[in-house]
Scaffold this active site. Structure first.
Site, PDB file in Angstrom:
ATOM      1  N   SER A 188      -3.200   5.280   1.989  1.00 50.06           N
ATOM      2  CA  SER A 188      -2.183   4.787   1.053  1.00 50.06           C
ATOM      3  C   SER A 188      -2.497   3.429   0.437  1.00 50.06           C
ATOM      4  O   SER A 188      -1.747   2.957  -0.421  1.00 50.06           O
ATOM      5  CB  SER A 188      -0.814   4.735   1.741  1.00 50.06           C
ATOM      6  N   LYS A 233      -2.396   3.072  -3.237  1.00 46.30           N
ATOM      7  CA  LYS A 233      -1.201   2.712  -4.018  1.00 46.30           C
ATOM      8  C   LYS A 233      -1.281   1.304  -4.599  1.00 46.30           C
ATOM      9  O   LYS A 233      -0.430   0.933  -5.424  1.00 46.30           O
ATOM     10  CB  LYS A 233       0.052   2.874  -3.163  1.00 46.30           C
ATOM     11  N   SER A 292       5.873   2.945   1.335  1.00 52.16           N
ATOM     12  CA  SER A 292       4.704   3.749   0.973  1.00 52.16           C
ATOM     13  C   SER A 292       5.097   5.171   0.561  1.00 52.16           C
ATOM     14  O   SER A 292       4.418   6.144   0.889  1.00 52.16           O
ATOM     15  CB  SER A 292       3.706   3.809   2.136  1.00 52.16           C
TER      16      SER A 292
END
Length: 377
Positions: free
Chosen positions: A57, A60, A117
């Protein structure tokens, strides 16, 4: 002709009590790490910096970067309502459980992405900004190419496992720097420890534990999957200097945070960010046949140098400046150069330019001036 001044900057006393720089041999449990300073972009420590790895993640960071670009350019506002599609609502992994047909403001979507997230929030934003996640991913890869991220290929906007989805610790540091340097308002979201969406009905808790437990932490993004292991891009600021610590492939969550703290502690203990300038005012440059007799030279840009603290007292400058210049003088016209030296070696240079324009005297004005000299007692 030029006149030359040598100006030693009075910095030795300022840093006399500074902690000596550590030897760059850090104990970090990860596949790859990079420590970068934000303002200069200098890499202070690295291990396997360009190894292509899954970022989970931490992907991101790029998703947030494109959202912030859209915000800052006026394409969207924090109040723009973002619809949730069936695709977005059906995303697995970390999520905030958005439902198909719901709408949330960009402000809440950014909180969901930065703090929790949320994969669902990431896909909803991608679809709104580009029409589909795949089109948004094209924009992510285009931005990566623009930033020189040669180790990176994105396949999605979430970081969920996908064949060919990879980056490097160095590339993550680069996109993290782009985000915090040019879009500092992202801190509004990345420094949140706990918050809510749905008018307080849904609790958000930051996955980045450094936000609560590391002094000066400003973000930025965690990530973990079975294949990527535990990853982190951690940012922190102390004494006007912001560091970016990237950790990829740590075996445990605790290991990634400890690695980031080790990197950040090294950076803040060993380095300092110094603004270089002459210790004395620059002497005005005479203007021949000008409507004023001189023009003030100034630096064309601010010069900030990242130095080992042990070298901070070894900073000096040399100034090469024109003795005179012919009118007319344009604002910004080059008048000389400032050279910055550390321990006698050149580290940077910057142009010295005219602070303002100076017009040229007309023939009539010259004539009147001569007359005044001749007939005035």
């Amino acid at each position: 002709m030029k006149k030359r001044f040598v100006c030693c900057l009075a910095l030795a006393l300022l840093f006399a009590l500074a902690t000596p720089a550590f030897a760059a041999n850090l104990d970090v449990n990860a596949k790859a790490v990079v420590l970068m300073e934000k303002t200069t972009g200098e890499v202070l420590y690295e291990e396997n910096a360009h190894e292509q790895l899954e970022p989970a993640s931490v992907t991101k960071v790029m998703t947030m970067l494109l959202i912030m670009e859209a915000l800052d350019s006026g394409v969207i506002t924090k109040d723009t309502m973002i619809p949730v599609s069936a695709t977005a609502a059906g995303m697995g992994g970390s999520q905030v459980y958005l439902k198909e047909g719901e709408e949330f403001p960009v402000n809440d979507m950014l909180k969901a992405i930065a703090v929790a997230s949320g994969n669902d929030a990431s896909v909803a934003m991608a679809e709104y900004l580009a029409g589909s996640e795949s089109s948004f991913v094209e924009k992510m890869n285009a931005k990566a190419a623009e930033l020189g991220m040669e180790d990176t290929v994105f396949q999605n906007c979430t970081g969920l496992p996908a064949e060919g989805h990879h980056t490097s610790a160095y590339d993550i540091a680069r996109m993290s720097r782009e985000l915090i340097l040019h879009h500092p308002d992202i801190r509004t979201y990345t420094t949140i420890w706990m918050d809510t969406i749905r008018d307080g009905a849904f609790q958000l808790a930051n996955t980045n534990k450094l936000i609560r437990y590391y002094t000066g932490a400003t973000g930025l993004k965690t990530g973990s999957t079975d294949s990527a292991l535990y990853c982190l891009s951690a940012t922190a600021e102390k004494e006007g200097m912001e560091m970016i610590a990237v950790v990829l492939g740590s075996p445990t969550s605790s290991d990634r945070f400890e690695a980031a703290k080790t990197l950040l502690n090294y950076g803040f203990s060993a380095y300092t960010l110094v603004t270089a300038a002459p210790s004395e005012p620059l002497v005005p440059v005479a203007v021949e046949l000008g409507r004023q007799g001189s023009v003030q030279p100034v630096l064309s840009e601010e010069v900030r140098l990242l130095l080992a603290k042990e070298d901070a007292g070894k900073l000096a400058t040399t100034v090469d400046l024109l003795e005179s210049v012919q009118a007319p003088v344009e604002q910004g016209q080059e008048l000389g150069q400032l050279t910055i030296l550390v321990d006698g070696e050149e580290r940077a240079s910057v142009k010295l330019i005219a602070q303002e324009a100076v017009g040229k005297l007309s023939l009539l004005e010259v004539y009147r001036g001569l007359l005044s000299l001749l007939f005035c007692p």
